[in-house]
Design a protein around this motif. Sequence first.
Motif, PDB file in Angstrom:
ATOM      1  N   GLY A   1       0.832  -1.260  -0.049  1.00 53.27           N
ATOM      2  CA  GLY A   1       0.160   0.131  -0.130  1.00 53.27           C
ATOM      3  C   GLY A   1       0.839   1.212   0.026  1.00 53.27           C
ATOM      4  N   ASP A   2       1.631   1.240   0.820  1.00 56.87           N
ATOM      5  CA  ASP A   2       2.838   2.470   0.855  1.00 56.87           C
ATOM      6  C   ASP A   2       3.583   2.743  -0.389  1.00 56.87           C
ATOM      7  OD1 ASP A   2       2.074   3.036   3.424  1.00 56.87           O
ATOM      8  OD2 ASP A   2       3.867   2.016   4.412  1.00 56.87           O
ATOM      9  N   ILE A   3       3.993   1.529  -1.079  1.00 54.06           N
ATOM     10  CA  ILE A   3       4.928   1.814  -2.359  1.00 54.06           C
ATOM     11  C   ILE A   3       3.704   2.306  -3.267  1.00 54.06           C
ATOM     12  CG2 ILE A   3       5.903   0.519  -4.187  1.00 54.06           C
ATOM     13  CD1 ILE A   3       7.185  -1.347  -2.056  1.00 54.06           C
ATOM     14  N   SER A   4       2.446   1.564  -3.387  1.00 47.82           N
ATOM     15  CA  SER A   4       1.451   2.176  -4.284  1.00 47.82           C
ATOM     16  C   SER A   4       1.083   3.552  -4.244  1.00 47.82           C
ATOM     17  CB  SER A   4       0.018   1.144  -4.290  1.00 47.82           C
ATOM     18  OG  SER A   4       0.543  -0.121  -4.547  1.00 47.82           O
ATOM     19  N   GLY A   5       0.929   3.719  -2.809  1.00 44.27           N
ATOM     20  CA  GLY A   5       0.779   5.547  -2.569  1.00 44.27           C
ATOM     21  C   GLY A   5       1.785   6.340  -3.068  1.00 44.27           C
ATOM     22  N   ILE A   6       3.076   5.922  -3.011  1.00 44.23           N
ATOM     23  CA  ILE A   6       4.176   6.834  -3.406  1.00 44.23           C
ATOM     24  C   ILE A   6       4.145   7.187  -4.985  1.00 44.23           C
ATOM     25  CG2 ILE A   6       6.670   6.748  -3.843  1.00 44.23           C
ATOM     26  CD1 ILE A   6       7.249   5.977  -1.006  1.00 44.23           C
ATOM     27  N   THR A   7       3.905   5.871  -5.673  1.00 49.11           N
ATOM     28  CA  THR A   7       4.012   5.967  -7.077  1.00 49.11           C
ATOM     29  C   THR A   7       2.536   6.719  -7.670  1.00 49.11           C
ATOM     30  OG1 THR A   7       2.995   3.791  -7.314  1.00 49.11           O
ATOM     31  CG2 THR A   7       5.262   3.800  -7.335  1.00 49.11           C
ATOM     32  N   VAL A   8       1.647   6.247  -7.148  1.00 47.84           N
ATOM     33  CA  VAL A   8       0.399   7.184  -7.414  1.00 47.84           C
ATOM     34  C   VAL A   8       0.479   8.606  -6.959  1.00 47.84           C
ATOM     35  CG1 VAL A   8      -2.044   7.219  -6.990  1.00 47.84           C
ATOM     36  CG2 VAL A   8      -1.040   5.091  -7.432  1.00 47.84           C
ATOM     37  N   GLY A   9       0.806   8.766  -5.922  1.00 45.79           N
ATOM     38  CA  GLY A   9       0.711  10.319  -5.312  1.00 45.79           C
ATOM     39  C   GLY A   9       1.960  11.064  -5.690  1.00 45.79           C
ATOM     40  N   GLY A  10       3.317  10.444  -6.154  1.00 48.35           N
ATOM     41  CA  GLY A  10       4.365  11.208  -6.602  1.00 48.35           C
ATOM     42  C   GLY A  10       4.374  11.091  -8.185  1.00 48.35           C
ATOM     43  N   ALA A  11       4.205   9.741  -8.572  1.00 46.85           N
ATOM     44  CA  ALA A  11       4.668   9.559 -10.129  1.00 46.85           C
ATOM     45  C   ALA A  11       3.395   9.493 -11.118  1.00 46.85           C
ATOM     46  CB  ALA A  11       5.643   8.389 -10.315  1.00 46.85           C
ATOM     47  N   LYS A  12       2.396   9.506 -10.272  1.00 48.16           N
ATOM     48  CA  LYS A  12       0.944   9.189 -11.183  1.00 48.16           C
ATOM     49  C   LYS A  12       0.780   8.171 -11.710  1.00 48.16           C
ATOM     50  CE  LYS A  12       0.175  13.418  -9.059  1.00 48.16           C
ATOM     51  NZ  LYS A  12      -0.586  13.431  -7.853  1.00 48.16           N
ATOM     52  N   ARG A  13       1.281   7.029 -11.242  1.00 48.10           N
ATOM     53  CA  ARG A  13       1.342   5.658 -11.975  1.00 48.10           C
ATOM     54  C   ARG A  13       1.240   4.545 -11.048  1.00 48.10           C
ATOM     55  NH1 ARG A  13       5.886   3.116 -11.189  1.00 48.10           N
ATOM     56  NH2 ARG A  13       7.787   4.299 -10.670  1.00 48.10           N
ATOM     57  N   GLU A  14       0.971   3.388 -11.552  1.00 47.86           N
ATOM     58  CA  GLU A  14       0.961   2.057 -10.471  1.00 47.86           C
ATOM     59  C   GLU A  14       2.337   1.741 -10.352  1.00 47.86           C
ATOM     60  OE1 GLU A  14      -1.620   0.609  -9.073  1.00 47.86           O
ATOM     61  OE2 GLU A  14      -3.346   1.410 -10.164  1.00 47.86           O
ATOM     62  N   ALA A  15       2.608   0.937  -9.339  1.00 47.41           N
ATOM     63  CA  ALA A  15       3.865   0.376  -8.932  1.00 47.41           C
ATOM     64  C   ALA A  15       4.205  -0.811  -9.744  1.00 47.41           C
ATOM     65  CB  ALA A  15       3.827  -0.019  -7.322  1.00 47.41           C
ATOM     66  N   THR A  16       5.357  -0.878 -10.162  1.00 52.31           N
ATOM     67  CA  THR A  16       5.500  -2.189 -11.063  1.00 52.31           C
ATOM     68  C   THR A  16       5.799  -3.342 -10.099  1.00 52.31           C
ATOM     69  OG1 THR A  16       8.063  -1.802 -10.789  1.00 52.31           O
ATOM     70  CG2 THR A  16       6.864  -0.542 -12.613  1.00 52.31           C
ATOM     71  N   ASP A  17       5.885  -4.507 -10.713  1.00 50.83           N
ATOM     72  CA  ASP A  17       6.258  -5.900 -10.069  1.00 50.83           C
ATOM     73  C   ASP A  17       7.452  -5.548  -9.317  1.00 50.83           C
ATOM     74  OD1 ASP A  17       3.771  -7.010 -10.675  1.00 50.83           O
ATOM     75  OD2 ASP A  17       4.388  -7.935 -12.528  1.00 50.83           O
ATOM     76  N   GLU A  18       8.708  -5.133  -9.952  1.00 48.29           N
ATOM     77  CA  GLU A  18      10.075  -4.922  -9.586  1.00 48.29           C
ATOM     78  C   GLU A  18      10.068  -4.470  -8.196  1.00 48.29           C
ATOM     79  OE1 GLU A  18      14.320  -4.511 -11.234  1.00 48.29           O
ATOM     80  OE2 GLU A  18      12.799  -3.206 -12.052  1.00 48.29           O
ATOM     81  N   GLU A  19       9.228  -3.211  -8.298  1.00 44.42           N
ATOM     82  CA  GLU A  19       9.297  -2.131  -7.194  1.00 44.42           C
ATOM     83  C   GLU A  19       8.527  -2.919  -5.980  1.00 44.42           C
ATOM     84  OE1 GLU A  19       9.077   2.169  -9.587  1.00 44.42           O
ATOM     85  OE2 GLU A  19       7.260   1.002  -9.032  1.00 44.42           O
ATOM     86  N   LEU A  20       7.553  -3.253  -6.174  1.00 40.03           N
ATOM     87  CA  LEU A  20       6.734  -4.078  -5.051  1.00 40.03           C
ATOM     88  C   LEU A  20       7.378  -5.296  -4.363  1.00 40.03           C
ATOM     89  CD1 LEU A  20       3.249  -4.159  -6.500  1.00 40.03           C
ATOM     90  CD2 LEU A  20       4.129  -2.594  -4.531  1.00 40.03           C
ATOM     91  N   ARG A  21       8.279  -5.990  -5.244  1.00 35.39           N
ATOM     92  CA  ARG A  21       9.104  -7.276  -4.714  1.00 35.39           C
ATOM     93  C   ARG A  21      10.279  -6.715  -4.002  1.00 35.39           C
ATOM     94  NH1 ARG A  21       9.788  -9.435  -9.445  1.00 35.39           N
ATOM     95  NH2 ARG A  21      11.850  -8.396  -9.858  1.00 35.39           N
ATOM     96  N   GLY A  22      10.958  -5.744  -4.697  1.00 28.84           N
ATOM     97  CA  GLY A  22      12.286  -5.237  -4.045  1.00 28.84           C
ATOM     98  C   GLY A  22      11.722  -4.684  -2.709  1.00 28.84           C
ATOM     99  N   GLY A  23      10.667  -3.881  -2.638  1.00 28.86           N
ATOM    100  CA  GLY A  23      10.357  -3.308  -1.454  1.00 28.86           C
ATOM    101  C   GLY A  23      10.302  -4.037  -0.334  1.00 28.86           C
ATOM    102  N   ILE A  24       9.282  -5.165  -0.775  1.00 24.51           N
ATOM    103  CA  ILE A  24       8.969  -6.219   0.475  1.00 24.51           C
ATOM    104  C   ILE A  24      10.297  -6.712   0.857  1.00 24.51           C
ATOM    105  CG2 ILE A  24       7.949  -8.301   0.938  1.00 24.51           C
ATOM    106  CD1 ILE A  24       5.552  -7.319  -0.953  1.00 24.51           C
TER     107      ILE A  24
END
Length: 454
Positions: free
Chosen positions: A265-288
Amino acid sequence: MGEKLNEEKLNTSPYELDGKPPLKEAIPLGIQHVLAMFVGNVTVPIIVAGAIGLTVEDRAFLIQCAMLIAGVATLLQVYRIGPVGARLPIVMGTSFGFVPIAISVGNTYGLSAVFGAALIGGLFEMVLGSFLKPLRKLFPPVVTGTVLLTIGLYLIPTGMNYVAGGVGKPDFGSFSNLFLAGLVFVTILIFNQYTKGMFKVASILIGMVVGYIVAIPMGKVNFDAVVNAPWFSIPMPLEYGITFVWPAIFAMCLMYVVTAIETVGDISGITVGGAKREATDEELRGGIMADGLGSVLAALFNAFPNTSFSQNVGIVSLTGIMSRFVVLIGAVFLILAGLFPKLGAIIAVMPTSVLGGAAIIMFAMIMTSGIAMVSRDLSQRNLLILACSLGIGLGVGNVPGVLGAFSETTKLILGGSGGMVIAAFLAVILNVVLPKGTADSKPICVSEETKIEA
């Protein structure tokens, strides 16, 4: 042609993901991130140390370890090592969600069992992250948006407690605390909406600095802790030992599943709020995976499990600053605060009400980011998922006695974090089991104006 120029301008901006603002801007922006999370980061070891009967010296040592590890874990997220790290402006810190479990395990088995369970749990979260791609379908916008919305709603009361001066303080709810929080709140709004450039993007930092300065002549700041803090100290690993107890490990691993969902949820919040896009699989996997590795390091260096800090997601959403370099500056400051305790003490003595004035805005921004994600598809099915998840999750969070028939461990897991655990799991489960019919997939309450814009 105009859109293309705008996109090129955005990609070359010092405030985008790989941009590097000049140090005169990056340093205050990085400190702004640290100020936003500092109290939350050090509050966890304070609460746990007090609940399990540790000494004042132990508490100071745990705070020092928490700051050092938060900086190291943030670096892991910002600058990826192999597959570990989201490569996004994510600030890490000690997770509030583990407080009930840490207290229960600490009182029953000792602090060494807490760190042992946290270490195994961190490895477990890394495994979860490595398998995220096939699990990605479990986290569509309706799920991540619901999690974000729940996080924001859960944190709002915490922000109000900060505004009032901090739970248990003798002046809780006093006019002086409300004045300081209100001053910070109004200052942030004025600088964010009526100024440009650096004054606008550093509005949160400016608001807290103004509140801090005004609090000094009001007698709200006690510098004794700064005077007594040592100049330099290196935390030693495994100071309390490490043991492995299966009931503690099981409870911790379940909480790490929730932490993984929160991080999504936090990663999605950053990409949506800051970059106006969905988070990628690589970003979510690496973040967790970075969440998990950060918690493993935390367990080895006498700190409690780490996770992405939602209030910093609020900063990115409010300011639009996506630069990883800015968060790097914040991470370096956290590491220095862990090595030079006097530096951390200067922030630690900041009145809680000053933080509260900023926290209310940041927590509310998380909530509105969740609303924005969910509102992308307001089908009857998705509204039902949102309603059931929030209704039951927040219901249990506000009336924890409803779990009275369950064991203490179950109550700690399900009732922890204000019902966020239940809300997150329900959103995932309902998204899987509820049918996706053609009629239900169509948004409801869509105006003609919205259709034209789409």
